[in-house]
Design a protein around this motif. Structure first.
Motif, PDB file in Angstrom:
ATOM      1  N   VAL A 252      94.439  18.601  -4.956  1.00  0.00           N
ATOM      2  CA  VAL A 252      95.499  17.809  -5.583  1.00  0.00           C
ATOM      3  C   VAL A 252      95.271  16.326  -5.355  1.00  0.00           C
ATOM      4  N   GLY A 253      94.953  15.944  -4.122  1.00  0.00           N
ATOM      5  CA  GLY A 253      94.772  14.538  -3.790  1.00  0.00           C
ATOM      6  C   GLY A 253      96.059  13.742  -3.965  1.00  0.00           C
ATOM      7  N   GLY A 254      95.958  12.431  -3.753  1.00  0.00           N
ATOM      8  CA  GLY A 254      97.113  11.562  -3.939  1.00  0.00           C
ATOM      9  C   GLY A 254      98.231  11.869  -2.962  1.00  0.00           C
ATOM     10  N   PRO A 255      99.321  11.115  -3.016  1.00  0.00           N
ATOM     11  CA  PRO A 255     100.449  11.361  -2.106  1.00  0.00           C
ATOM     12  C   PRO A 255     101.124  12.688  -2.428  1.00  0.00           C
ATOM     13  N   VAL A 256     101.509  13.425  -1.373  1.00  0.00           N
ATOM     14  CA  VAL A 256     102.046  14.776  -1.532  1.00  0.00           C
ATOM     15  C   VAL A 256     103.357  14.925  -0.768  1.00  0.00           C
ATOM     16  N   VAL A 257     104.320  15.570  -1.408  1.00  0.00           N
ATOM     17  CA  VAL A 257     105.481  16.141  -0.726  1.00  0.00           C
ATOM     18  C   VAL A 257     105.169  17.621  -0.570  1.00  0.00           C
TER      19      VAL A 257
ATOM     20  N   ALA B 231      96.159  17.053   6.632  1.00  0.00           N
ATOM     21  CA  ALA B 231      95.879  16.166   5.501  1.00  0.00           C
ATOM     22  C   ALA B 231      96.691  14.881   5.623  1.00  0.00           C
ATOM     23  N   GLY B 232      95.991  13.762   5.576  1.00  0.00           N
ATOM     24  CA  GLY B 232      96.643  12.471   5.774  1.00  0.00           C
ATOM     25  C   GLY B 232      97.485  12.013   4.612  1.00  0.00           C
ATOM     26  N   HIS B 233      97.336  12.635   3.428  1.00  0.00           N
ATOM     27  CA  HIS B 233      98.105  12.177   2.274  1.00  0.00           C
ATOM     28  C   HIS B 233      99.413  12.941   2.091  1.00  0.00           C
ATOM     29  N   VAL B 234      99.788  13.776   3.075  1.00  0.00           N
ATOM     30  CA  VAL B 234     101.112  14.396   3.057  1.00  0.00           C
ATOM     31  C   VAL B 234     102.122  13.364   3.553  1.00  0.00           C
ATOM     32  N   ARG B 235     103.033  12.985   2.685  1.00  0.00           N
ATOM     33  CA  ARG B 235     103.986  11.904   3.004  1.00  0.00           C
ATOM     34  C   ARG B 235     105.343  12.424   3.468  1.00  0.00           C
TER      35      ARG B 235
ATOM     36  N   ASP C 247     100.564   9.359  -8.501  1.00  0.00           N
ATOM     37  CA  ASP C 247     101.976   9.611  -8.291  1.00  0.00           C
ATOM     38  C   ASP C 247     102.123  10.755  -7.290  1.00  0.00           C
ATOM     39  N   VAL C 248     103.345  10.979  -6.873  1.00  0.00           N
ATOM     40  CA  VAL C 248     103.613  12.025  -5.893  1.00  0.00           C
ATOM     41  C   VAL C 248     103.514  13.402  -6.544  1.00  0.00           C
TER      42      VAL C 248
END
Length: 231
Positions: A58-63, A79-83, A4-5
């Motif tokens: 943290v990993g996963g999708p991030v705000v 970081a590529g998972h910063v959305r 989850d975010v």
């Protein structure tokens, strides 16, 4: 690693992760995980590296949200998972600019403090600046705590030009603080417009994460919900 975010929060100059505590509490009550990244404030590269360590953990999708100086930090991560990015009364230098340059593009507020580095190249916020400019809408107790935990910022952190900012590549929101005496609202509007950010304007001071945490938490919740729809 969460699927989850997660909201990752970066503090500004003269602050530490505890400045986000009220926002973290409110996000947690809504079922949103939030993590405050510890920044050393010793140089822009040091702060970016520290933030990226937290993002890796943290990993996963991030705000990813930043307050004040940390706008330059959140815009510099790779970081590529910063959305999504959220700027809270934050500085947003463009490529080739430093945080200090964009900070100084407008005339300071009459109550803004004079900022002078010490012999070791660190800038401390004068005690009187907390009630006059940094957090004038905070309670005396809150101002006392902010003074007590302040972390000085190295001059090197605000004089280093940034590379291509991440706000050119991911959705971005900006909370404009109309009563900000550290970063005038005029400057905030300029940066938000230049980024093409989704703007939310509020009658708050420079530290809404302390003085108006519901406003900040509601914006972050909005961005999390939008980000979840895109997963």
């Amino acid at each position: 690693m969460s699927k989850d975010v997660t909201v990752v929060l970066a503090h500004g100059a003269w602050a530490d992760g505890s400045s986000w505590s009220k926002v973290i509490e409110r996000l947690r009550a809504k079922g949103i995980r939030a993590v405050a990244a510890p920044l050393p404030l010793t140089s822009l590269p040091d702060d970016v590296a520290a933030l990226e360590r937290t993002l890796d953990h943290v990993g996963g999708p991030v705000v990813l949200a930043g307050h004040a100086y940390a706008g330059g930090v959140i815009g510099s991560v790779t970081a590529g998972h910063v959305r999504a990015l959220v700027y809270v009364a934050a500085l947003a230098p463009d490529e080739g600019e430093s945080v200090g340059e964009v900070f100084g593009r407008t005339a300071p507020h009459p109550d803004a403090p004079a900022l002078t580095p010490d012999e070791q190249g660190f800038v401390w916020l004068p005690d009187e600046a907390f009630p006059k400019a940094f957090a004038q809408l905070a309670t005396p107790q809150e101002q006392a705590v902010l003074r007590a935990v302040q972390r000085p910022i190295a001059l090197a952190a605000i004089t280093t030009p940034v590379g291509r900012p991440l706000w050119k590549d991911v959705p971005t929101w900006y909370l404009v603080a109309e009563q900000d005496r550290m970063i005038p609202a005029e400057n905030q509007h300029f940066m938000a417009d230049r980024m093409g950010a989704t703007v939310r304007v509020h009658d708050v001071d420079h530290t809404p994460l302390v003085t108006a945490p519901d406003v900040v938490a509601d914006l972050l919740t909005e961005v999390v919900e939008q980000t979840r729809k895109g997963l």
